[in-house]
Design a protein around this motif. Structure first.
Motif, short mmCIF file in Angstrom:
data_model
loop_
_atom_site.label_atom_id
_atom_site.label_comp_id
_atom_site.label_asym_id
_atom_site.label_seq_id
_atom_site.Cartn_x
_atom_site.Cartn_y
_atom_site.Cartn_z
N THR A 182 106.14 35.36 4.67
CA THR A 182 107.44 35.76 4.19
C THR A 182 107.92 36.23 5.46
O THR A 182 109.19 36.52 5.25
CB THR A 182 107.17 36.72 3.23
OG1 THR A 182 106.49 37.76 3.67
CG2 THR A 182 106.80 36.37 2.06
N ALA A 183 107.65 36.20 6.78
CA ALA A 183 108.20 36.80 7.90
C ALA A 183 109.38 35.60 8.23
O ALA A 183 109.00 34.48 8.13
CB ALA A 183 107.27 37.00 9.18
N LEU A 184 110.25 35.93 8.88
CA LEU A 184 111.25 35.06 9.55
C LEU A 184 111.43 35.27 11.13
O LEU A 184 111.78 36.47 11.21
CB LEU A 184 112.62 34.90 8.88
CG LEU A 184 113.81 34.17 9.37
CD1 LEU A 184 113.40 32.74 9.28
CD2 LEU A 184 114.92 34.66 8.55
N ALA A 205 98.81 39.70 18.04
CA ALA A 205 99.74 40.59 17.44
C ALA A 205 99.72 40.42 15.82
O ALA A 205 99.60 39.19 15.27
CB ALA A 205 101.23 40.18 17.84
N TYR A 206 100.47 41.47 15.17
CA TYR A 206 100.14 41.27 13.68
C TYR A 206 101.75 41.44 13.14
O TYR A 206 102.33 42.50 13.29
CB TYR A 206 99.43 42.12 13.10
CG TYR A 206 99.22 41.94 11.54
CD1 TYR A 206 98.40 41.12 11.03
CD2 TYR A 206 99.98 43.12 10.76
CE1 TYR A 206 98.52 40.77 9.68
CE2 TYR A 206 99.75 42.66 9.27
CZ TYR A 206 99.15 41.78 8.64
OH TYR A 206 98.95 41.74 7.50
N ILE A 207 102.31 40.36 12.29
CA ILE A 207 103.53 40.56 11.84
C ILE A 207 103.36 40.64 10.21
O ILE A 207 103.04 39.49 9.81
CB ILE A 207 104.38 39.33 12.24
CG1 ILE A 207 104.46 39.12 13.72
CG2 ILE A 207 105.95 39.44 11.88
CD1 ILE A 207 104.89 39.96 14.67
N ASP A 208 103.90 41.61 9.69
CA ASP A 208 103.53 41.80 8.27
C ASP A 208 104.63 41.18 7.45
O ASP A 208 105.67 40.67 8.04
CB ASP A 208 103.47 43.23 8.06
CG ASP A 208 102.50 43.46 6.86
OD1 ASP A 208 102.21 42.76 6.04
OD2 ASP A 208 101.85 44.67 6.73
N GLN A 209 104.65 41.40 6.23
CA GLN A 209 105.58 40.75 5.28
C GLN A 209 106.92 41.00 5.44
O GLN A 209 107.15 42.33 5.49
CB GLN A 209 105.14 40.76 3.88
CG GLN A 209 104.78 41.99 3.24
CD GLN A 209 104.59 41.90 2.08
OE1 GLN A 209 105.05 41.48 1.03
NE2 GLN A 209 103.35 42.75 1.48
N GLY A 210 107.50 39.96 5.07
CA GLY A 210 109.21 40.44 5.01
C GLY A 210 109.61 40.76 6.28
O GLY A 210 110.96 41.37 6.41
#
Ligand SMILES: [Zn+2]
Length: 721
Positions: free
Chosen positions: A594-596, A607-612
């Motif tokens: 759900t990330a943009l 690296a960790y990119i979480d939801q939204g």
């Protein structure tokens, strides 16, 4: 005493001494002895009788509650099998002790065939492990008995026999239909058993690169050599594991016999503190990806840290852009691995970024002498990458007057006070080795003139002096000193147009005559003087990467995810997040579907990119974490930094892009870091240092956060120390 005397006569000859393996009066009386009596007994001179009192005997002979508990489980039988005490086993069974496959396993492992027979014939279960344990310890006769009495075996059995190096056991298993696989070769290889490796290979057992890898990892040169010489494949991992495990011998064998290696061989050795393999690899030409991060890390291994510093050429003091080169000229001129002498070398300033046209520079440098119009047979000593700027911007750079036809630099001024030329130096040079002769002259002039090099015509003193001054470190600049001298030479030619005094010197030092060329490019180029410029450079490098997509595709398809602009992109089937424009995500980074991301976002390893999460125009360095629904814009997030949920981390783009409507415009210098009026931070991009922790729901605007800070409130236009 009265209940548990049980005679099991069982003696065997062992080294001509009788070992009484019976649950005997001897054992009983020994057990009843006090410690001092036991000691006396143990030291009877030339004692012929050995009392083998094992843990099983002790349990069976003692009369405690512990005994009652232990008799209930499988332990006593297993212990008896392990010690090889048939008397104990029989007595334990008579007391009602249970047994299981552990009893058979222990007997097989220790080769106690009589125990195994006793147990198996009386219905004690066994399983595949029983076979494997017999094979693992090379007990051929035991293995035969087990196999002939119907116990299963599998490929592990061969592997175990091979690991033990017991050729007869392996042969027996193989010839009696026991399956094998490449694990058999690997085990033999790892433990250095040439005989089993040879047998397995000759009998058609498969092997692959893991066989070499295992030998290498365990420092087994003999099996590595056998495998390599008999056609077993290897690759860079063979060197890597040798390096990691610190085995110089296998690393040497692999390298000397043509096994490839990569920079990871050195990196891994350095990271884990294997000094000897690191040194071997470095001294034999293996590359090293060492960056400042690794260097910092290496402080925990002092010898490696010291070595790493030696590997980096460090000026004794700041010597200027040419002084450092000249100081280390012997190192730079060291022949290559194949003993070919160095002809030329690139020098690049560290603060420029560009689409470097290195091939064009090389071509121009080496093809110049083939042209018809070159003057005075002067060699090309240096070719400078050049670009065009606007008239106004040019004075911030090194300006050159270039002959449009020959590309020869005729005049050079560093950051002139008035306009000279719109052609500027990009800080990238291809230097011929003979440039050092010119530097030697300049070096001498500077040391003679105490820095006032401008008097070009100072007489050259005798050779002795040259030698001594040669050793002195002198500050010398590529731009002001070297290029200006070469440009001057080409302008006046090398002989006739100089005045008498100059020409005399010129004749004396004719070796140092030469030209400087300018390779002018219209490729993108920029200086990288501010943090904000990193965002700008990121944008361009992502664009270049996109341009080179086809090339990248061919080379490292598996390594790079290659998003295309303005479309949804699937990086891997489970996680398809959305991107806009140019985005690079390291394959080991994870991004929630759900990330943009984008445009112009680089995400580093791990690296960790979480939801939204929404990220644009930013660089996320390795192992950083961006929490749920946070926004990151015009920012650089440091290594291992952590941003909580619902945060807003935003910088400003005051660092202006070149005006697209002005030809050749470059990025304009950013506002100074601090406002001259109130001393506050001017709006800039936001930078989080490494391991910064931003708690949830925090707004961070135009701020710079130093490493290891934890932010618990919001900040705007501040440097957080
Ligand atoms: Zn015993």
């Amino acid at each position: 005493m009265r209940t548990f005397i049980c005679f099991v006569p069982l003696g065997q000859y062992n080294n001509h001494e009788i070992i009484f393996r019976m649950f005997s009066l001897a054992k009983l009386s020994y057990f009843a002895c006090s410690d001092s009596d036991k000691k006396w007994y143990n030291t009877v001179p030339k004692s012929k009788i050995e009392i083998d009192l094992g843990p099983c005997c002790k349990i069976l002979l003692s009369n405690t509650t512990e005994r009652q508990n232990k008799l209930k489980d499988f332990k006593v039988c297993a212990l008896a099998a392990q010690s090889g005490h048939l008397d104990c086993l029989i007595y334990a069974r008579s007391l009602g002790c249970k047994w299981n496959s552990g009893t058979c396993n222990n007997a097989a492992e220790n080769g106690h065939l009589e125990i195994l027979k006793y147990a198996h014939e009386r219905g004690c279960p066994w399983d595949i492990t029983t076979c494997n344990l017999a094979a693992m310890n090379g007990h051929l006769i035991t293995l035969k008995y087990i196999h002939e009495h119907g116990c299963e075996w599998d490929k592990t059995t061969c592997k175990m026999a091979s690991a033990h190096g017991s050729l007869n056991t392996l042969k027996y298993a193989h010839e009696h239909g026991c399956p094998w696989d490449k694990g058999t070769c690997e085990a033999a290889s790892a433990f250095g058993h040439l005989n089993t490796l040879q047998y397995a290979h000759e009998q058609g057992c498969p092997w692959d690169i893991d066989t070499c890898k295992m030998a290498s990892n365990h420092g087994q040169v003999n099996t590595l050599q056998y495998a390599h010489m008999h056609g077993c494949p290897w690759d860079a991992s063979t060197c890597e594991v040798a390096s990691l495990s610190g085995h110089v011998n296998t690393l040497r064998y692999a390298h000397e016999n043509g096994c490839p290696w990569e920079a990871t061989t050195c990196d891994l050795a350095a990271m884990i503190g294997q000094y000897h393999t690191l040194r071997y690899a470095r001294e034999h030409g293996c590359a090293w990806n060492m960056d400042a991060y690794i260097l910092e890390f290496l402080k925990i291994y002092p010898p490696i840290h010291k070595y790493a510093l030696e590997q980096y050429l460090r000026e004794p003091s700041a010597l200027g852009t040419a002084g450092g080169l000249y100081y280390f000229r012997d190192t730079i001129l060291e022949p290559l691995d194949n003993n070919e002498p160095i002809q030329a070398f690139f020098v690049m300033n560290g603060d420029v970024c560009a689409d470097f046209p290195l091939d064009e520079i090389l071509n121009m440098h080496f093809n110049y002498s083939n042209r018809s119009y070159h003057q005075q047979n002067q060699p090309v000593l240096v070719t400078v990458m050049a670009t065009e700027t606007t008239r106004e911007q040019s004075v911030h750079y090194g300006c050159m007057v270039v002959d449009k036809e020959t590309n020869v630099i005729q005049h050079y001024v560093e950051k002139p006070s008035t306009f000279v030329s719109t052609t500027v130096n990009c800080g990238v040079y291809l230097c011929s080795t003979r440039l050092f002769d010119t530097m030697a002259d300049i070096h001498l002039e500077i040391s003679n003139n105490n820095g006032s090099f401008n008097q070009l015509c100072t007489p050259i003193s005798n050779k002795n002096q040259q030698k001594t001054t040669d050793q002195v470190a002198v500050v010398m600049w590529m731009e002001q000193d070297v290029l200006r001298k070469l440009a001057g030479q080409s302008r006046y030619g090398c002989s006739s147009s100089c005045d008498d005094r100059l020409s005399k010197i010129k004749t004396k030092t004719s070796m140092t005559c030469g030209l400087a060329l300018a390779a002018t490019t219209n490729n993108w180029w920029s200086q990288l003087k501010t943090a904000g410029a990193a965002i700008y450079a990121n944008r361009h490098y992502l664009g270049l990467r996109q341009q080179n997509e086809r090339f990248l595709h061919v080379k490292t398809l598996s390594e790079f995810a290659l998003p295309s602009p303005i479309k949804l992109m699937t990086i891997n089937p489970e996680s398809c997040y959305s991107i806009i424009g140019h985005v690079y995500v390291h394959p080991t980074a994870s991004v929630h579907p759900t990330a943009l991301l984008g445009p112009n976002v680089s995400v580093g390893a791990g690296a960790y990119i979480d939801q939204g999460v929404r990220i644009k125009e930013s660089i996320i360095l390795q192992d950083a974490v961006i929490g749920q629904h946070s926004l990151v814009m015009h920012s650089i997030i440091g290594r291992c930094a952590k941003i909580g949920a619902w945060c807003r981390v935003e910088g400003s783009t005051t660092c202006s892009d070149p005006n697209p409507n002005v030809a050749f415009a470059k990025m304009t210098p950013q506002l100074p870091l601090f406002n001259a009026l109130d001393g506050r931070l001017n709006p800039s991009i936001t930078i989080l240092g490494c391991s910064v922790n931003v708690e949830s729901e925090i707004v961070l605007l135009n701020s710079i956060v130093l490493p290891y800070k934890t932010l618990t409130r919001s900040y705007k236009n501040e440097i957080i120390l």
